[in-house]
Design an enzyme around this catalytic site. Structure first.
Site, PDB file in Angstrom:
ATOM      1  N   ASP A 206       7.146  -6.420   6.593  1.00  0.00           N
ATOM      2  CA  ASP A 206       6.833  -7.584   5.834  1.00  0.00           C
ATOM      3  C   ASP A 206       5.475  -7.257   5.094  1.00  0.00           C
ATOM      4  O   ASP A 206       4.856  -6.073   5.177  1.00  0.00           O
ATOM      5  CB  ASP A 206       6.845  -8.783   6.762  1.00  0.00           C
ATOM      6  CG  ASP A 206       7.095 -10.010   5.924  1.00  0.00           C
ATOM      7  OD1 ASP A 206       6.355 -10.243   4.856  1.00  0.00           O
ATOM      8  OD2 ASP A 206       8.025 -10.777   6.361  1.00  0.00           O
ATOM      9  N   HIS A 280       8.466  -9.620  -0.182  1.00  0.00           N
ATOM     10  CA  HIS A 280       7.830  -9.477   1.189  1.00  0.00           C
ATOM     11  C   HIS A 280       7.513  -7.961   1.645  1.00  0.00           C
ATOM     12  O   HIS A 280       7.660  -7.471   2.747  1.00  0.00           O
ATOM     13  CB  HIS A 280       8.791 -10.056   2.525  1.00  0.00           C
ATOM     14  CG  HIS A 280       8.597 -11.384   2.579  1.00  0.00           C
ATOM     15  ND1 HIS A 280       7.581 -12.032   3.222  1.00  0.00           N
ATOM     16  CD2 HIS A 280       9.705 -12.418   2.029  1.00  0.00           C
ATOM     17  CE1 HIS A 280       7.978 -13.376   3.024  1.00  0.00           C
ATOM     18  NE2 HIS A 280       9.060 -13.596   2.302  1.00  0.00           N
ATOM     19  N   GLU A 357      12.518 -15.226  -0.391  1.00  0.00           N
ATOM     20  CA  GLU A 357      11.248 -15.458  -1.148  1.00  0.00           C
ATOM     21  C   GLU A 357      10.899 -14.410  -1.919  1.00  0.00           C
ATOM     22  O   GLU A 357       9.526 -14.134  -1.952  1.00  0.00           O
ATOM     23  CB  GLU A 357      10.383 -16.111  -0.109  1.00  0.00           C
ATOM     24  CG  GLU A 357      10.574 -17.056   1.120  1.00  0.00           C
ATOM     25  CD  GLU A 357       9.612 -17.362   2.158  1.00  0.00           C
ATOM     26  OE1 GLU A 357       9.641 -18.516   2.315  1.00  0.00           O
ATOM     27  OE2 GLU A 357       9.106 -16.389   2.696  1.00  0.00           O
TER      28      GLU A 357
HETATM   29  C1  ACM Z   1      12.502 -16.872   5.980  1.00  0.00           C
HETATM   30  O1  ACM Z   1      12.052 -17.740   6.760  1.00  0.00           O
HETATM   31  N1  ACM Z   1      11.715 -16.741   4.942  1.00  0.00           N
HETATM   32  C2  ACM Z   1      13.559 -16.498   6.079  1.00  0.00           C
END
Ligand code: ACM
Length: 636
Positions: A206, A280, A357
Site C-alpha cells: 500500500d 495505493h 480507490e
Molecule cells: C478498501 O477498503 N479500500 C478496499
C-alpha cells in the site's frame, strides 16, 4: 460473569438440568463457536487422563493430533504424544474416511465423544483440524492455560456433524499501514483458525509500506518497506522532512513467507496475497518513481501524513501521485516480475490485485494516457482502469493464477474471469454476481473491523461504527442473487489506527467470533442470545490464552433525534438482560439512578447525559458522557 457449562461437575450439571425443568439432549448449552450444523449432547462425560492416548490412523492426521497434544501438555502438565493405530478405549483419535462422506465435503467432520473417548473423522485433514478445535472448545475453559492446571479434564458426551456454509471464510490483515512481524502474523493466523476461518487475505502492499521481498526488484523492500517514524493519529502526521531517515517498517523475506504459508496450511488456512495496484502504490513509486505518470523522484513512502482529500460519497482527490501509469509498457514488465515471484510463492489460486480507490487525475493530465485512450477508443478515463486490469489478468493467467479485486474493478469494464470483493456495500457483489462473476462479500457496514465498536467517546474515533450485533446479523447472500456466485465472506482489518498486535486482536474479537457463525453456521442455527452466552465463556478462554478482545458490546448505544422541536434520546443495549441506568442531573449514574425504559426527553439548559449498563446490579459497560450540545449535533 456467567459460569460456563464446561466447568460444572457432572452432578452439578444434572442438578441444573433438574432445576431448569430438564432440557432435551440437543438443547444443552455448549461453548462451540461457530455453532455446529448438528450437535447433540447426552448425559455423561469422557475424562481425559494422563493415560489417554492420542491416536491417528493415517500419517496425514499427525499435524492436527500434535497440535492437540501440545495444547493438552501445556494446560494439563502431562506428556501426551501421538501414536498410530485404530481407535481404542481411553483415546482421542483422528481418522480420514477411506470413502468420502458426501455430507462432510472438504472441511466437515464428525466428532463422537462417549465413554470410550473422542473420535474425529473427516474426508480431509481440514475437517480433522476443525474436529480438534471443537474438542478444545468442549474441554474446560482452563484448556487455554499456558501453565499446568489441576482439573477434571472432561469432554461432554456429544455427537457432532459439522461442515461450513461457505467455502471462503476469511480475515484480511493490512500489514502495510503498520508492519506486523512474521511471528505476529503467525499468531494472528493461529487465533483465527480456531474459529474455523480458512482464508488469510494478506494485504502486503500500500502507500505506507511494501512488505514482500521481490528478488528481481530489490528496491521495493530496500526503499519501499521503510518510512520516517511517526506516532499518533494516522493521516494527520507530519510529512517526511528533507533528509530525514526512513527507519520505521519492515518486510517479509521469501523464506519468511514460505514459513507463514506452511504454518497457515497446518491450520487449514490458505493465504491470498494482495498486491494493491494501480492505486495505493506510493511505496512502490518511492522505490521506482518511473512507474507513475508524475515520475517524481522525491516520492517517499507515506508515514501517515495527509495526501488525499475526501469529499464524501466516495469522491476524493490524491494530492500526491500514488498511481501506476497504465500507458507505460514498463509498468506491465514490472508487474510481470512481481507476479512471477508472488505466484511462485503462494499456492492459492488467487492473487488479489486491489483496484480500489484509484485516483485518475494524474492519468487525465498525462499525454501518454490520453494517447492510449485515443488509440483504444476509450471515452472515459475510468476505462483506463478496465484496460489495466485486463492486462493484469492476462499476466496472472500466464502464471496460472486467477484475478481477485475490490469492487471498483467493475468500473471501466471488468476483466473477463475476475472475482469481485464487494466492499462498498453489497451492491458491487450483486452487480458482479448478476454478470456471472464470483463474489467474496466484505461490505464495510458489516465487516470492516477497523470501525469503532462503541460510542466515539469511548474508542479512538474514526469515521464509522460497527457494533457486534450488526456483524452477527450480516447475511452474505443478498436477496435475488444466486448463492452459487457467493464464495463466502471476510472481515477486513485495515491498520491505519492499529499499531500493535494486541490492538489488532481487540478490534478483531469478538466481532470475528460473531462473523465466524455468519460464514460457517447454517443460517437457521444462528441465535444471538446463545452466541452471547458462548462469547462470555470465550472471554474467559481468551483471558487464559492471552488473547486481547473488546467488551464494547456491553456499552449502551445512544440514539438522539429531534421530535416536535424537542431533543429526544433512545438508549439501547444489544446484549440481552442488561439494565440501562442514566442521569441528566449531573450525578454519576449508579444502580440507584433511573432505569431507561422509554425515549428520554432532554430539557433545555446545561444538561449532560450519563449512561451505563448493569447486570445484576453491577456496572458491566462503560459510562458514556454526552453534553446536550453533542447530542443535538448528533441528532442532525
Ligand atoms: C478498501 O477498503 N479500500 C478496499
Amino acid at each position: 460473569m456467567k459460569k460456563p457449562f464446561s466447568t460444572f461437575k457432572a452432578g452439578a450439571f444434572a442438578l441444573l438440568l433438574l432445576a431448569s425443568g430438564g432440557l432435551k439432549a440437543q438443547d444443552k448449552p455448549h461453548n462451540v463457536i461457530p455453532e455446529p450444523v448438528k450437535i447433540s449432547t447426552s448425559k455423561g462425560q469422557f475424562f481425559v487422563k494422563s493415560s489417554t492416548t492420542i491416536l491417528i490412523q493415517q500419517e496425514e492426521a499427525r499435524t492436527t493430533a500434535e497440535l492437540l497434544a501440545a495444547r493438552l501438555n501445556k494446560a494439563t502438565g502431562w506428556n501426551f504424544t501421538v501414536k498410530k493405530g485404530p481407535h481404542q478405549p481411553n483415546a482421542i483419535s483422528f481418522s480420514l474416511h477411506k470413502n468420502p462422506v458426501d455430507e462432510l465435503g472438504k472441511e466437515g467432520y464428525n466428532l463422537e465423544v462417549d465413554a470410550n473417548g473422542a473420535k474425529v473423522t473427516a474426508n480431509q485433514t481440514g475437517g480433522l483440524f476443525y474436529g480438534m478445535q471443537s474438542i478444545l472448545q468442549l474441554l474446560p475453559t482452563e484448556i487455554e492455560s499456558n501453565t499446568a492446571v489441576k482439573k477434571d479434564w472432561t469432554i461432554p458426551f456429544v455427537k457432532i456433524t459439522d461442515y461450513p456454509r461457505f467455502a471462503w471464510r476469511g480475515i484480511m490483515f493490512d500489514v502495510s499501514r503498520h508492519f506486523f512481524t512474521k511471528d505476529e502474523v503467525k499468531r494472528f493466523i493461529d487465533v483465527m483458525a480456531r474459529l474455523k476461518y480458512n482464508t488469510f487475505h494478506w494485504h502486503l502492499t500500500d502507500d505506507n509500506g511494501w512488505r514482500i521481498e521481490i528478488k528481481s526488484l530489490p528496491k521495493l523492500t530496500e526503499v519501499g518497506a521503510w518510512r520516517v517514524p511517526r506516532i499518533g493519529k494516522f493521516n494527520q502526521l507530519d510529512a517526511p522532512k528533507d533528509g530525514e531517515a526512513a527507519t520505521d517498517g519492515g518486510f517479509y523475506t521469501q523464506e519468511d513467507i514460505k514459513e507463514v504459508i506452511k504454518y497457515a496450511s497446518d491450520r487449514n488456512v490458505t493465504i491470498v496475497p494482495e498486491i494493491d495496484v494501480p492505486g495505493h502504490s506510493m511505496a512502490a513509486i518511492a522505490a521506482y518513481p518511473e512507474l507513475s505518470c508524475s515520475k517524481d523522484p522525491k516520492t517517499k513512502v507515506n508515514p501517515g501524513s495527509k495526501f488525499a482529500e475526501w469529499y464524501g460519497n466516495g469522491k476524493f482527490k490524491m494530492l500526491t501521485d500514488n498511481t501506476l501509469n497504465p500507458s507505460d509498457e514498463k509498468v506491465y514488465e514490472f508487474l510481470d516480475k512481481v507476479f512471477t515471484e508472488v505466484a511462485a510463492l503462494f499456492p492459492n489460486p488467487y492473487i488479489h490485485v486491489g483496484g480500489d480507490e484509484c485516483y485518475k487525475g494524474f492519468w487525465e493530465a498525462d499525454a501518454n494516457c490520453q494517447a492510449l485512450m485515443q488509440k483504444e477508443n476509450m471515452k472515459h478515463v475510468e476505462e483506463l482502469q478496465g484496460y489495466f486490469m485486463k492486462r493484469v489478468e492476462k499476466i496472472l493467467k500466464t502464471k496460472g493464477k486467477k484475478l481477485l479485486g475490490w469492487d471498483e474493478i467493475l468500473e471501466g469494464g471488468i476483466a473477463p474471469e475476475a472475482t469481485v470483493m464487494s466492499w462498498r456495500g453489497i451492491e458491487g457483489g450483486i452487480e458482479a454476481a448478476k454478470l456471472g462473476h464470483n463474489v467474496v462479500m466484505t461490505p464495510s457496514p458489516y465487516v470492516y473491523i477497523d470501525f469503532m465498536q462503541s460510542d466515539r467517546t469511548l474508542e479512538p474515533p474514526i469515521y464509522a461504527t460497527l457494533r457486534l450485533k450488526k456483524c452477527y446479523d450480516f447475511e452474505p447472500i443478498p436477496e435475488g442473487v444466486d448463492g452459487k456466485f457467493i464464495l463466502g465472506g471476510q472481515a477486513n482489518l485495515w491498520t491505519e489506527g492499529i499499531p500493535t498486535l494486541a490492538y489488532a486482536e481487540y478490534m478483531t474479537y469478538p466481532r470475528c467470533w460473531a462473523l465466524s457463525e455468519v460464514y460457517w453456521s447454517p443460517k437457521e442455527k444462528k441465535n444471538w442470545e446463545k452466541f452471547v452466552t458462548k462469547m462470555e465463556n470465550h472471554f474467559d478462554r481468551a483471558d487464559l490464552a492471552g488473547i486481547n478482545y473488546a467488551r464494547s458490546a456491553y456499552d449502551a448505544a445512544i440514539k438522539p433525534y429531534m421530535k416536535d422541536g424537542k431533543l429526544v434520546v433512545e438508549l439501547e443495549a444489544e446484549i440481552p438482560n442488561l439494565t440501562i441506568h442514566y442521569s441528566i442531573d449531573d450525578t454519576v449514574p449508579s444502580k440507584f439512578s433511573p432505569v431507561y425504559k422509554d425515549p428520554i426527553q432532554i430539557p433545555e439548559g446545561p444538561i449532560t447525559l450519563r449512561v451505563n449498563t448493569y447486570r445484576n446490579g453491577k456496572p458491566i459497560g462503560r459510562m458514556i458522557t454526552l453534553s446536550r450540545e453533542e447530542l443535538v449535533k448528533r441528532s442532525k
